[in-house]
Design a protein around this motif. Structure first.
Motif, PDB file in Angstrom:
ATOM      1  N   ALA A   1      41.493  47.406  42.008  1.00  0.00           N
ATOM      2  CA  ALA A   1      41.992  45.954  42.369  1.00  0.00           C
ATOM      3  C   ALA A   1      40.873  45.009  42.162  1.00  0.00           C
ATOM      4  CB  ALA A   1      42.208  45.825  44.161  1.00  0.00           C
TER       5      ALA A   1
ATOM      6  N   GLU B   1      41.065  44.163  38.329  1.00  0.00           N
ATOM      7  CA  GLU B   1      42.407  43.851  38.281  1.00  0.00           C
ATOM      8  C   GLU B   1      42.230  42.204  38.478  1.00  0.00           C
ATOM      9  OE1 GLU B   1      45.245  45.934  40.378  1.00  0.00           O
ATOM     10  OE2 GLU B   1      45.833  46.898  38.730  1.00  0.00           O
ATOM     11  N   ALA B   2      41.609  41.845  39.649  1.00  0.00           N
ATOM     12  CA  ALA B   2      41.255  40.433  40.032  1.00  0.00           C
ATOM     13  C   ALA B   2      40.345  39.619  38.944  1.00  0.00           C
ATOM     14  CB  ALA B   2      40.702  40.425  41.625  1.00  0.00           C
ATOM     15  N   ARG B   3      39.558  40.410  38.250  1.00  0.00           N
ATOM     16  CA  ARG B   3      38.628  39.806  37.299  1.00  0.00           C
ATOM     17  C   ARG B   3      39.625  39.629  36.112  1.00  0.00           C
ATOM     18  NH1 ARG B   3      35.766  36.381  34.875  1.00  0.00           N
ATOM     19  NH2 ARG B   3      34.651  37.195  33.149  1.00  0.00           N
TER      20      ARG B   3
ATOM     21  N   GLU C   1      43.185  38.669  36.380  1.00  0.00           N
ATOM     22  CA  GLU C   1      43.671  37.597  36.576  1.00  0.00           C
ATOM     23  C   GLU C   1      42.843  36.428  36.442  1.00  0.00           C
ATOM     24  OE1 GLU C   1      45.268  38.325  40.213  1.00  0.00           O
ATOM     25  OE2 GLU C   1      46.463  40.173  39.821  1.00  0.00           O
ATOM     26  N   GLU C   2      41.343  36.500  36.887  1.00  0.00           N
ATOM     27  CA  GLU C   2      40.676  35.349  36.805  1.00  0.00           C
ATOM     28  C   GLU C   2      40.476  34.821  35.327  1.00  0.00           C
ATOM     29  OE1 GLU C   2      36.008  34.116  37.409  1.00  0.00           O
ATOM     30  OE2 GLU C   2      36.680  35.980  38.588  1.00  0.00           O
TER      31      GLU C   2
END
Length: 260
Positions: A218, A221-223, A225-226
């Motif tokens: 997660a 994955e957040a990186r 999206e950023e």
């Protein structure tokens, strides 16, 4: 210069297309001092001066200011300054090359993140080996470094940061990297290449060691999206940049010998 209405662009102007410093600051939502700083650093063109010495800004300065502000969120101050300063020197090829370099950097980071995610998914899918069912190979520090393509000093540094905890030979006290430590080492290299700092990497390693790979995945994955948001902001900024170049610098652009 063509005469215009005193209400053009939503604030008072003189009988000609000139803006006062405070007018430009108001339109750009920045301070008067920031306007001066932008000019001094080449982020907007040099202003003409009135007979009494006041700065005289124009529509070009306003568009330049809006262009800079649109680019900073995606390109950052350093990249934005390099691009705009090159443009204001009339070096269009340098400006475009710098833009290409920034986009290539984003593409490289995206590839690294995708590879890291794939690695984490692979690691998460691997069952933990049963104790006593095998005799893993152990590497000394030089061999371990060679396995992952880094210097020995990097392994020592990561050990100091708590990312690695090699075993020690009983008699010689040489560092030994067993299968668990080599697995950690591969993850460290992947995440360092993807741009993560030691705190993030340690968190990922802890989650994996505790059998919670979902949190590690997660985080990556957040990186991702950023990075996608950053790319989108860059695309939006290019619309401002294209307008600025087309309106005020088109005479510097040539395509097959013809001016755009």
């Amino acid at each position: 210069m063509k005469e215009v209405s005193k209400r053009t662009w939503g604030f008072y102007m003189t009988d000609h297309l000139y803006l006062r410093t405070r007018d430009l600051a108001l339109a750009g939502h920045i301070s008067v001092q920031q306007v001066r700083n932008y000019e001094a650093s080449g982020l907007i063109p040099k202003a003409q001066r009135s007979p009494s010495g006041y700065r005289l800004y124009t529509q070009q300065h306003l568009v330049a200011l809006k262009t800079v502000k649109s680019m900073v969120p995606g390109y950052g101050w350093q990249w934005t300054a390099a691009i705009i300063q090159a443009l204001h020197r009339g070096e269009l090829s340098t400006a475009f090359a710098t833009i290409d370099t920034r986009h290539a950097e984003l593409a490289s980071k995206r590839l690294q993140i995708e590879q890291t995610l794939a690695a984490l998914h692979t690691l998460a899918a691997q069952p933990a080996p049963l104790p006593g069912t095998y005799h893993p190979q152990r590497f000394r520090v030089g061999e371990a470094a060679k396995q992952v393509g880094v210097r020995v000093s990097a392994l020592h540094f990561w050990e100091q940061q708590g990312l690695l905890q090699p075993l020690r030979e009983q008699n010689s006290h040489y560092r030994l990297y067993d299968e668990q430590q080599m697995r950690r080492l591969h993850i460290v290299v992947l995440l360092r290449d993807a741009g993560y700092d030691s705190k993030v990497i340690l968190s990922v390693l802890d989650e994996l060691a505790a059998g919670r790979p979902e949190k590690a995945i997660a985080a990556v994955e957040a990186r991702s999206e950023e990075l996608t948001r950053t790319s989108w902001v860059c695309i939006e900024a290019m619309a401002f940049f294209q307008r600025y170049v087309s309106e005020f610098w088109a005479q510097h652009i040539f395509v097959r010998g013809s001016t755009l």
